[in-house]
Write a protein that holds these residues in place. Sequence first.
Motif, PDB file in Angstrom:
ATOM      1  N   LEU A  61      16.370   9.546  -5.105  1.00  0.00           N
ATOM      2  CA  LEU A  61      16.095   9.257  -3.519  1.00  0.00           C
ATOM      3  C   LEU A  61      17.069   8.254  -2.890  1.00  0.00           C
ATOM      4  N   LEU A  62      17.546   7.181  -3.622  1.00  0.00           N
ATOM      5  CA  LEU A  62      18.553   6.114  -2.751  1.00  0.00           C
ATOM      6  C   LEU A  62      19.608   6.608  -1.963  1.00  0.00           C
ATOM      7  N   PRO A  63      19.931   7.496  -2.799  1.00  0.00           N
ATOM      8  CA  PRO A  63      21.109   8.384  -1.829  1.00  0.00           C
ATOM      9  C   PRO A  63      20.741   9.023  -0.839  1.00  0.00           C
ATOM     10  N   ILE A  64      20.043   9.751  -0.954  1.00  0.00           N
ATOM     11  CA  ILE A  64      19.280  10.234   0.075  1.00  0.00           C
ATOM     12  C   ILE A  64      18.595   9.301   0.962  1.00  0.00           C
ATOM     13  N   ILE A  65      17.716   8.350   0.841  1.00  0.00           N
ATOM     14  CA  ILE A  65      17.486   7.087   1.894  1.00  0.00           C
ATOM     15  C   ILE A  65      18.349   6.747   2.517  1.00  0.00           C
ATOM     16  N   LYS A  66      19.671   6.486   2.055  1.00  0.00           N
ATOM     17  CA  LYS A  66      20.959   5.738   2.710  1.00  0.00           C
ATOM     18  C   LYS A  66      21.473   6.351   3.452  1.00  0.00           C
ATOM     19  N   ALA A  67      21.645   8.017   2.968  1.00  0.00           N
ATOM     20  CA  ALA A  67      22.125   8.955   4.346  1.00  0.00           C
ATOM     21  C   ALA A  67      20.666   9.371   6.213  1.00  0.00           C
ATOM     22  N   ALA A  84       0.407  -0.653  -0.383  1.00  0.00           N
ATOM     23  CA  ALA A  84      -0.018  -0.258   0.218  1.00  0.00           C
ATOM     24  C   ALA A  84       1.169   1.549  -0.071  1.00  0.00           C
ATOM     25  N   GLY A  85       2.091   1.342   0.513  1.00  0.00           N
ATOM     26  CA  GLY A  85       2.951   2.811   0.903  1.00  0.00           C
ATOM     27  C   GLY A  85       4.358   1.949   1.502  1.00  0.00           C
ATOM     28  N   VAL A  86       4.569   3.419   2.480  1.00  0.00           N
ATOM     29  CA  VAL A  86       5.425   3.350   3.323  1.00  0.00           C
ATOM     30  C   VAL A  86       5.519   3.697   4.494  1.00  0.00           C
ATOM     31  N   VAL A  87       5.876   3.346   6.037  1.00  0.00           N
ATOM     32  CA  VAL A  87       5.332   3.913   6.458  1.00  0.00           C
ATOM     33  C   VAL A  87       7.128   4.388   6.839  1.00  0.00           C
ATOM     34  N   SER A  88       7.726   5.454   6.315  1.00  0.00           N
ATOM     35  CA  SER A  88       9.197   5.945   6.320  1.00  0.00           C
ATOM     36  C   SER A  88       9.473   7.272   7.671  1.00  0.00           C
ATOM     37  N   VAL A  89      10.924   7.328   7.497  1.00  0.00           N
ATOM     38  CA  VAL A  89      12.061   8.023   8.300  1.00  0.00           C
ATOM     39  C   VAL A  89      11.862   9.449   6.627  1.00  0.00           C
ATOM     40  N   SER A  90      12.742   8.658   5.613  1.00  0.00           N
ATOM     41  CA  SER A  90      13.080   9.958   5.147  1.00  0.00           C
ATOM     42  C   SER A  90      11.637  11.170   4.353  1.00  0.00           C
ATOM     43  N   ALA A  91      11.001  11.077   4.685  1.00  0.00           N
ATOM     44  CA  ALA A  91       9.587  11.708   3.995  1.00  0.00           C
ATOM     45  C   ALA A  91       9.835  12.920   4.520  1.00  0.00           C
ATOM     46  N   HIS A  92      10.171  13.255   6.164  1.00  0.00           N
ATOM     47  CA  HIS A  92      10.814  14.011   6.647  1.00  0.00           C
ATOM     48  C   HIS A  92      11.393  15.121   6.202  1.00  0.00           C
ATOM     49  N   VAL A  93      11.880  14.693   4.855  1.00  0.00           N
ATOM     50  CA  VAL A  93      12.655  15.719   3.686  1.00  0.00           C
ATOM     51  C   VAL A  93      12.601  15.886   2.425  1.00  0.00           C
ATOM     52  N   LYS A  97      24.736  17.703   3.388  1.00  0.00           N
ATOM     53  CA  LYS A  97      24.459  18.538   2.927  1.00  0.00           C
ATOM     54  C   LYS A  97      25.023  18.490   0.991  1.00  0.00           C
ATOM     55  N   LEU A  98      25.889  17.115   1.162  1.00  0.00           N
ATOM     56  CA  LEU A  98      26.488  16.440  -0.102  1.00  0.00           C
ATOM     57  C   LEU A  98      24.185  16.091  -0.835  1.00  0.00           C
ATOM     58  N   VAL A  99      24.271  14.855  -0.593  1.00  0.00           N
ATOM     59  CA  VAL A  99      22.927  14.525  -1.036  1.00  0.00           C
ATOM     60  C   VAL A  99      21.363  15.677  -0.780  1.00  0.00           C
ATOM     61  N   LEU A 100      21.280  16.582   0.589  1.00  0.00           N
ATOM     62  CA  LEU A 100      20.018  16.426   0.847  1.00  0.00           C
ATOM     63  C   LEU A 100      19.917  18.014  -0.158  1.00  0.00           C
ATOM     64  N   PRO A 101      18.248  17.813  -0.471  1.00  0.00           N
ATOM     65  CA  PRO A 101      18.212  18.856  -1.272  1.00  0.00           C
ATOM     66  C   PRO A 101      17.553  19.709  -0.598  1.00  0.00           C
ATOM     67  N   VAL A 102      18.190  21.077  -0.023  1.00  0.00           N
ATOM     68  CA  VAL A 102      18.082  22.165   0.943  1.00  0.00           C
ATOM     69  C   VAL A 102      18.563  23.284   0.663  1.00  0.00           C
ATOM     70  N   ALA A 136      19.261  15.093  11.915  1.00  0.00           N
ATOM     71  CA  ALA A 136      19.930  16.677  11.741  1.00  0.00           C
ATOM     72  C   ALA A 136      19.565  17.601  10.444  1.00  0.00           C
ATOM     73  N   ALA A 137      18.887  15.967   9.562  1.00  0.00           N
ATOM     74  CA  ALA A 137      18.611  16.597   8.181  1.00  0.00           C
ATOM     75  C   ALA A 137      17.216  17.942   8.108  1.00  0.00           C
ATOM     76  N   LEU A 138      16.497  18.098   9.199  1.00  0.00           N
ATOM     77  CA  LEU A 138      15.576  18.096   9.269  1.00  0.00           C
ATOM     78  C   LEU A 138      16.000  20.025   9.935  1.00  0.00           C
ATOM     79  N   ASN A 139      16.876  20.039  10.928  1.00  0.00           N
ATOM     80  CA  ASN A 139      17.830  21.352  11.239  1.00  0.00           C
ATOM     81  C   ASN A 139      18.540  21.770  10.106  1.00  0.00           C
ATOM     82  N   LEU A 140      18.745  21.249   9.207  1.00  0.00           N
ATOM     83  CA  LEU A 140      19.722  21.822   7.760  1.00  0.00           C
ATOM     84  C   LEU A 140      18.928  22.506   6.926  1.00  0.00           C
TER      85      LEU A 140
END
Length: 294
Positions: free
Chosen positions: A237-243, A201-210, A283-288, A255-259
């Motif tokens: 999206l995999l590099p961000i998820i891995k991070a 049906a989908g995902v229960v996600s951590v990465s969806a925060h960012v 910082k290298l992979v995050l869409p900030v 840390a990503a949210l704070n960034l």
Amino acid sequence: MNFGQIVTAMVTPFNEQGDIDFEATRQLINHLIDNGSDALVIAGTTGESPTLTNGEKVELFQFTVEVAAGRIPIIAGTGSNNTRESIEQTKQAELAGVDGIMLVTPYYNKPCQEGLYQHFKTIAETTALPVMLYNIPGRSAVNMEPDTIIRLANVPNIVSIKEASGNLEAMADIIERAPEGFSLYSGDDGLTLPVLAIGGAGVVSVSAHVIGNEMQSMINNFKNGNLAQAAKEHRQLLPIIKAMFAAPNPSPVKAALNLQGVAVGGVRLPIIALPEDQIEALKLVLPVSEHVAF
């Protein structure tokens, strides 16, 4: 109960004293609703539930329900390795007005499959709320087998499972044999697309925060038949998820949210803040759009 495509396991914001920061929590809830989350899990692993007191959890349930104001479902993490305690917390969550509960497989005491069945069935029978099971053998040291999950899926208000075993064969078996209306969600962000492909049906996600909107785009492209585009987005999206899992959760995602300028503060021991070298890697992979100090 339809929890949507992306259920975000929400972090718990803390202030400088290490207490729950409710104003930051309000801002985070609104941020998540505006950026791809169809539902929220409160006081799960990502919410640092092992370090929250029962009183803090109940206060957090009440506050989140109030802020969400019916815009999306709120799922309370009330599972533990103590059946009686989980029943009591489930009752408190129901009184707080949540829309569902999540029950993790009991950790440390390693029950047998019949023990798992009786544990979940007993808790479910004490509430009118829909129940999402949570199988995560990597943290709980016990795996809930497909046969046990299918038995539990026939309990009327057990409606879903977050499957974080990583075993796609087992997940396919569950999806194939579960009664109509029972849904399976990936418990691993990186397996979202493969799980969709077998009927999840989908995902229960951590990465969806960012990257909630980006994950929604991937899922929608898959469901609309744009498979090549969905696969491309998955790879991107995999590099961000891995991070997000480069250190014990939820240190990287906080840390990503704070960034990104979504202030959520630090973590509680025994989790520690993300080291500076890993923050630089983020910082290298995050869409900030702009990095902020924290």
